[in-house]
Write an enzyme that holds these catalytic residues in place. Sequence first.
Site, mmCIF file in Angstrom:
data_model
loop_
_atom_site.group_PDB
_atom_site.id
_atom_site.type_symbol
_atom_site.label_atom_id
_atom_site.label_comp_id
_atom_site.label_asym_id
_atom_site.label_seq_id
_atom_site.Cartn_x
_atom_site.Cartn_y
_atom_site.Cartn_z
ATOM 1 N N HIS A 191 -9.562 4.770 -4.329
ATOM 2 C CA HIS A 191 -10.237 5.070 -3.074
ATOM 3 C C HIS A 191 -11.690 4.624 -3.111
ATOM 4 O O HIS A 191 -12.247 4.167 -2.111
ATOM 5 C CB HIS A 191 -10.165 6.574 -2.800
ATOM 6 C CG HIS A 191 -8.858 7.011 -2.226
ATOM 7 N ND1 HIS A 191 -8.163 8.096 -2.683
ATOM 8 C CD2 HIS A 191 -8.114 6.483 -1.229
ATOM 9 C CE1 HIS A 191 -7.054 8.223 -1.986
ATOM 10 N NE2 HIS A 191 -7.006 7.261 -1.100
ATOM 11 N N CYS A 486 -2.509 -11.878 1.548
ATOM 12 C CA CYS A 486 -3.180 -10.729 2.154
ATOM 13 C C CYS A 486 -3.556 -9.681 1.116
ATOM 14 O O CYS A 486 -3.935 -8.575 1.471
ATOM 15 C CB CYS A 486 -2.314 -10.108 3.240
ATOM 16 S SG CYS A 486 -0.740 -9.456 2.658
#
Length: 535
Positions: A191, A486
């Site tokens: 995160h 991606c």
Amino acid sequence: MPDPARPPRQRLSGLGVSPGRSAGPLVRMAGPPALPAARPVTDPAAEVATIAKALEAVAADLRRRAEGTSDTTAAEVLDALAMMAEDPMLREDAERHAQDGLDAPHALDAAFGAHRETLAALGGYLAERAADLDDLKYRAVAAALGLPMPGIPSPGHPYVLVAEDLSPADTAGLGAEVLALVTERGGPTSHTAILARSRGLPAVVACRGVLDVPDGTVVAVDGRTGDVTVGLTPQDAADVVERDRRERDRLAGSKGPGRTADGHPVKLLLNIGSAADLGPDAADAEGVGLFRTEFLYLNRRQPPSFEEQVAAYAEVFARTPLVVVRTLDAGTDKPLPFLGLPPEPNPALGIRGLRVDRVLPGVLDTQLDAIAEAARTTGGTPWVMAPMVTTVAEAADFARRARSRGLTQVGAMIEVPAAALQAEELLAELDFLSIGTNDLSQYTFAADRQHPGLADLLDPRQPALLKLIALCTEAGHAAGKPVGVCGEAAGDPLLAPLLVGLGVTSLSMAPVCVPAVRDELSRHTLEECRRLASP
């Protein structure tokens, strides 16, 4: 001779996870609240009430932070943490410990500890989420003790924040004083990394020894190389900040489509989770290369309705003509409660991505119906792709179901070697491929993508990974169909020319990465890119 006024320099190395350079005095984040000695409990009901108030206070604080941030990624993460604090099983476990004689802080500590052990034992992404439970525990224990909840320091001046690891709540609450982030733990998909990139904040993770550097020491952080230079003078730091400012200003001045120096087009696209991510930076890209629809499903006890999905997809389709939609990528690090999937001994190799369709086919059918309806409503032509496709049969089935709903551009994510090895056969069924380099690296090298000690195996320049990418692009070239990237590698300006040299036709990345990638491509001709990609 050494300058006695200049402190000795030391260089530490970690993983650069968010590009940019900055420098300033280092400030370490304070540790968690100390748990006092257990006290005798004479009124278990009062301890139970304290537990409830503490957990409610933690959830309320996280939701307040979510509502107060304009960063949609941060808001989603904070909402997810609030739901974890509201987990009825966690609360029941803590209450049971209180009824058995523990005071509220120790009951919370015991309950969080047991849940943490369960997550850590599952390994991979779920083990990474165990750190989130640590942060929630510290907050809940502080609330039960009547202490302020732990958080980001506020020394009153700009600084480089250093911590063992940062919780999502901490990262989402960063103020303008924070110049850069350095953590001793964490990985490239933690995160901390994701949120730092979304903010354009230089960040280095897995930097051993950084916690030993005293507070106030002036350091420089290079979020591209992962270098942390210790022992700068204030003037050195000011020079670093000024050079970074000039570089950002220069890059901000570059506009237009992605092209090599000799005009070879390479589409520069964005990775988004919702229409809210299409901010001012969206105009600097050529569309959306990865619409991660799972964010619509996160934090839900019930799946989003058909109408809700149509509205969310239509909002994105109306904003930009090119949108590549990835259907629900659940499982592993994105467990969705409403799916009711049972625990697995190795979730990274279990029911995830398109494999959810094996047990719950209605989820994909409803999503494809909603995407098709949103396309009809807006007049758009979205591209749709499935995650974790492994076999040609899976690709053919997905294409059949998408096309039967009027979706004409159908593709697949290439995330496992089996799919890359059959790229030619997949493209006989599909219209395009998009390579997810994070998972393709993990599965090619059997290396947990969260493991900081295996960073060398996860380097996207590894020859084996590049050969798999080349197999896909060669198949795309032969079929006359596009093959994009991606994964995180797409946003690395130093890697972009190499990927183009391999034949990649588009690069999809965080918005903050677009200017640097565009600039780097403009410095190389296509032939130079091909030479970089030569073995």
